[in-house]
Design a protein around this motif. Structure first.
Motif, mmCIF file in Angstrom:
data_model
loop_
_atom_site.group_PDB
_atom_site.id
_atom_site.type_symbol
_atom_site.label_atom_id
_atom_site.label_comp_id
_atom_site.label_asym_id
_atom_site.label_seq_id
_atom_site.Cartn_x
_atom_site.Cartn_y
_atom_site.Cartn_z
ATOM 1 N N PHE A 59 0.806 -1.227 0.000
ATOM 2 C CA PHE A 59 0.000 0.000 0.000
ATOM 3 C C PHE A 59 0.837 1.274 0.000
ATOM 4 O O PHE A 59 0.305 2.366 -0.152
ATOM 5 C CB PHE A 59 -1.034 0.018 1.135
ATOM 6 N N GLN A 60 2.175 1.142 0.162
ATOM 7 C CA GLN A 60 3.016 2.338 0.152
ATOM 8 C C GLN A 60 2.914 3.092 -1.172
ATOM 9 O O GLN A 60 3.000 4.330 -1.201
ATOM 10 C CB GLN A 60 4.469 1.962 0.409
ATOM 11 N N SER A 61 2.734 2.371 -2.288
ATOM 12 C CA SER A 61 2.651 3.022 -3.602
ATOM 13 C C SER A 61 1.469 3.979 -3.660
ATOM 14 O O SER A 61 1.567 5.057 -4.261
ATOM 15 C CB SER A 61 2.525 1.980 -4.714
ATOM 16 N N TYR A 62 0.347 3.597 -3.030
ATOM 17 C CA TYR A 62 -0.848 4.438 -3.042
ATOM 18 C C TYR A 62 -0.638 5.682 -2.175
ATOM 19 O O TYR A 62 -0.919 6.805 -2.612
ATOM 20 C CB TYR A 62 -2.064 3.651 -2.541
ATOM 21 N N ILE A 63 -0.131 5.474 -0.961
ATOM 22 C CA ILE A 63 0.037 6.599 -0.040
ATOM 23 C C ILE A 63 1.067 7.581 -0.584
ATOM 24 O O ILE A 63 0.813 8.791 -0.679
ATOM 25 C CB ILE A 63 0.465 6.106 1.354
ATOM 26 N N LEU A 64 2.239 7.077 -0.940
ATOM 27 C CA LEU A 64 3.317 7.949 -1.404
ATOM 28 C C LEU A 64 2.963 8.628 -2.720
ATOM 29 O O LEU A 64 3.273 9.804 -2.933
ATOM 30 C CB LEU A 64 4.613 7.144 -1.537
ATOM 31 N N GLY A 65 2.296 7.885 -3.600
ATOM 32 C CA GLY A 65 1.892 8.465 -4.886
ATOM 33 C C GLY A 65 0.876 9.576 -4.723
ATOM 34 O O GLY A 65 0.973 10.632 -5.368
ATOM 35 N N LEU A 66 -0.099 9.380 -3.840
ATOM 36 C CA LEU A 66 -1.129 10.401 -3.618
ATOM 37 C C LEU A 66 -0.566 11.626 -2.888
ATOM 38 O O LEU A 66 -0.998 12.757 -3.140
ATOM 39 C CB LEU A 66 -2.297 9.802 -2.831
ATOM 40 N N VAL A 67 0.389 11.400 -2.007
ATOM 41 C CA VAL A 67 1.053 12.532 -1.345
ATOM 42 C C VAL A 67 1.747 13.402 -2.389
ATOM 43 O O VAL A 67 1.660 14.634 -2.368
ATOM 44 C CB VAL A 67 2.073 12.034 -0.299
ATOM 45 N N PHE A 68 2.440 12.753 -3.321
ATOM 46 C CA PHE A 68 3.168 13.489 -4.344
ATOM 47 C C PHE A 68 2.203 14.242 -5.272
ATOM 48 O O PHE A 68 2.433 15.403 -5.633
ATOM 49 C CB PHE A 68 4.039 12.519 -5.150
ATOM 50 N N TYR A 69 1.117 13.583 -5.634
ATOM 51 C CA TYR A 69 0.105 14.224 -6.482
ATOM 52 C C TYR A 69 -0.479 15.455 -5.781
ATOM 53 O O TYR A 69 -0.632 16.531 -6.387
ATOM 54 C CB TYR A 69 -0.989 13.210 -6.819
ATOM 55 N N LYS A 70 -0.789 15.330 -4.497
ATOM 56 C CA LYS A 70 -1.347 16.483 -3.769
ATOM 57 C C LYS A 70 -0.317 17.620 -3.691
ATOM 58 O O LYS A 70 -0.681 18.796 -3.828
ATOM 59 C CB LYS A 70 -1.796 16.078 -2.364
ATOM 60 N N TYR A 71 0.932 17.278 -3.482
ATOM 61 C CA TYR A 71 1.979 18.298 -3.425
ATOM 62 C C TYR A 71 2.028 19.093 -4.733
ATOM 63 O O TYR A 71 2.050 20.328 -4.723
ATOM 64 C CB TYR A 71 3.329 17.641 -3.154
ATOM 65 N N LEU A 72 2.019 18.399 -5.867
ATOM 66 C CA LEU A 72 2.065 19.074 -7.161
ATOM 67 C C LEU A 72 0.826 19.932 -7.371
ATOM 68 O O LEU A 72 0.902 21.065 -7.863
ATOM 69 C CB LEU A 72 2.190 18.044 -8.288
ATOM 70 N N SER A 73 -0.329 19.405 -6.984
ATOM 71 C CA SER A 73 -1.586 20.130 -7.133
ATOM 72 C C SER A 73 -1.611 21.378 -6.251
ATOM 73 O O SER A 73 -1.934 22.487 -6.709
ATOM 74 C CB SER A 73 -2.755 19.205 -6.782
ATOM 75 N N ASP A 74 -1.257 21.229 -4.978
ATOM 76 C CA ASP A 74 -1.267 22.365 -4.048
ATOM 77 C C ASP A 74 -0.284 23.446 -4.481
ATOM 78 O O ASP A 74 -0.534 24.643 -4.302
ATOM 79 C CB ASP A 74 -0.915 21.892 -2.634
ATOM 80 N N LYS A 75 0.825 23.019 -5.039
ATOM 81 C CA LYS A 75 1.840 23.973 -5.485
ATOM 82 C C LYS A 75 1.294 24.861 -6.606
ATOM 83 O O LYS A 75 1.519 26.080 -6.627
ATOM 84 C CB LYS A 75 3.084 23.211 -5.964
ATOM 85 N N LEU A 76 0.554 24.256 -7.526
ATOM 86 C CA LEU A 76 -0.071 25.020 -8.611
ATOM 87 C C LEU A 76 -1.072 26.043 -8.068
ATOM 88 O O LEU A 76 -1.076 27.211 -8.467
ATOM 89 C CB LEU A 76 -0.786 24.081 -9.583
#
Length: 523
Positions: free
Chosen positions: A29-46
């Motif tokens: 499940f690490q792929s889901y958690i880490l992947g979604l964290v990264f996606y949110k980071y990119l989104s929030d940055k925009l």
């Protein structure tokens, strides 16, 4: 940023994993958690950058989404980010869908694909986030619900507001937690931070002020060991990182890790490939580095699948190939080949490389004769997530003026937590200071001359050089008291036994023997 804020971030990220614990293995499940964290980071940055561009301040992501939508629609400004994402596919927009119960996993997949296709630097970076996996739920509705629940855990966080390495360190905290709970399954992709501190600090010693410092990790895992070196650099923004990783999932993890640590794309060269199968990097301008750091997989079998020969430039210095049954020296020689003449290499390996014979003995002798081995540092057992064996950090250099070797036995100094152990800051500092001083210390370190090493047949087993035996002081008074206590206890037991035997009913022929035994133990 306050410690409470950082702690809040760590807890939110870790608690998000609770949504998956009952559905799949910890290592999956690490792929889901880490992947979604990264996606949110990119989104929030925009979203945050768009708000700042129109002279607004604040961290409200709903307001920021409105601003971003206006900018995106009118194309009035160009953001500095090197990726793009439609407003309706931002993390915040998908949270609105979740609240309206219109969320579909396909929308999330569209968002991830759009980011991946917007810049070659992000190509396939979300490749391990399988949104169609049956482990998310038996039915589409259940899968949607599982992903939605994870995303809601991040609702209160604006990941763009965490400055410096705070977010990157939180990401590494997650990686460390996953490595710890999954152990041997995936633990090798992460080197605990105490070990990182030892290896990376030694690697940069004497070059802290270098403005264009280059560092290479041929088995980089999640990239934590590479990234750690900037803690000890006076010019952290000038470091160029080069790394390679065989496992594609771990390679993508490293890519995310570097971006979350705000390492510019032009200062990172990361590759998904087999380090031993084919030499890399090959170009002259990227061939050698100021520092090489490695924590490779141990005792890899059948590493020479390409039938490499000793004429391979990486192995020429040894004159023989490392055994195909153990790849430890193959990794070491690869790293050493890519070290600059004035550089430092630090590699973490099992103790067997210090004393095993045959081809490995020949390689060890050649390195010692060339003065390549600068120091051998013994570390405690149970430090790593993927193995309980003790490990050794070997420091190598080129063009040394002598051939002595500093031995440090740090294997007995650690903090214990259940079955695992850790090194605290004082332990790490002692190792670093001992290495820098390069002097013998009773029961801890020994500077061995080349002649002594020759006398030991080039065997580098640490106990041959560092005597850690401690004489145990014996108190005759304590021994006497212990014997007295033992005699009293024995007398008590004999009396109880005699009383029990007297209750026995035995045949006449055995009465005399029993009576004699009772008298004997009753004395």
């Amino acid at each position: 940023m306050s410690e409470n804020k950082s702690h809040e971030l760590f807890l939110a990220l870790w608690h998000s994993a609770d949504q998956l614990r009952s559905k799949m293995e910890d290592s999956e499940f690490q792929s889901y958690i880490l992947g979604l964290v990264f996606y949110k980071y990119l989104s929030d940055k925009l979203l945050t950058e768009s708000t700042e561009m129109i002279d607004h301040k604040g961290t409200d992501l709903d307001e920021a989404l409105v601003n971003y939508t206006k900018l995106y629609t009118t194309k009035d400004a160009t953001l500095s980010t090197d990726y793009s994402l439609s407003p309706e596919l931002t993390f915040q927009s998908l949270l609105h869908e979740i609240d309206d119960q219109t969320f579909q996993r396909e929308h999330l997949q569209q968002a991830l694909s759009e980011i991946e296709q917007s810049n070659i630097a992000y190509k396939d970076i979300f490749g391990d986030l399988d949104l169609s996996s049956n482990e998310l739920g038996a039915f589409p509705e259940k899968k949607n619900e599982t992903i939605a629940n994870i995303m809601k855990e991040f609702r209160q966080l604006n990941l763009s507001e965490y400055q410096g390495d705070v977010l990157g360190d939180a990401y590494e905290y997650l990686i460390n937690q996953f490595a710890a709970i999954s152990g041997k399954k995936t633990g090798e992709f992460y080197t605990p931070h105490q070990m990182n501190n030892i290896l990376s600090h030694i690697a940069i010693l004497g070059k802290e002020k270098t403005k264009k410092f280059t560092i290479y990790d041929p088995t980089m895992g999640s990239g934590s060991l590479l990234l750690n070196v900037k803690k000890y650099s006076d010019e952290p923004t000038g470091i160029n990182y080069v790394g390679q990783e065989l496992n594609t999932s771990t390679y993508n993890l490293a890519r995310m890790n570097f971006l979350l640590h705000d390492v510019p794309v032009e200062q990172q060269t990361l590759r998904n490939g087999d380090t031993l199968d084919k030499d890399w990097p090959e170009s002259p301008e990227e061939h050698q580095f100021d520092a090489v750091v490695m924590n490779p997989p141990y005792a890899v079998k059948n590493w020479n699948k390409s039938a490499l020969e000793v004429s391979d430039p990486r192995f020429e210095i040894a004159g023989v190939l490392p055994p195909n049954t153990k790849g430890d020296f193959a990794f070491l020689l690869h790293g050493y080949h890519h070290l600059k003449e004035d550089g430092t290499m630090v590699i973490l390996l099992p103790h067997g490389v210090l004393f095993r014979g045959a081809a490995e003995g020949t390689i060890r002798q050649k390195l010692l004769e060339n003065g390549a081995i600068d120091a051998v540092i013994g570390l405690p057992s149970n430090l790593l997530h993927n193995t309980s064996i003790p490990t050794v950090a070997i420091v190598l250099k080129k063009n040394r003026t002598n051939k002595d070797v500093l031995f440090i036995d740090a294997s007995q100094e650690f903090d214990k937590h259940g079955f695992k152990v850790t090194l605290n800051d004082k332990h790490v500092e002692k190792i670093i200071e001992t290495y820098k001083e390069r002097k013998s210390q009773d029961k801890y370190a020994y500077l061995a001359s080349f002649e002594e090493i020759v006398e030991n047949d080039f065997n580098l087993n640490i106990p041959r050089y560092v005597d850690t035996f401690k004489k145990e002081e014996v108190s005759l008074k304590d021994i006497s008291a212990s014997l007295s206590d033992t005699e009293k206890e024995l007398d008590k037991v004999n009396k109880e036994l005699a009383q029990a035997l007297q209750q026995l009913q035995v045949e006449t022929a055995h009465e005399e023997s029993l009576s004699g035994f009772i008298k004997y133990i009753s004395k």
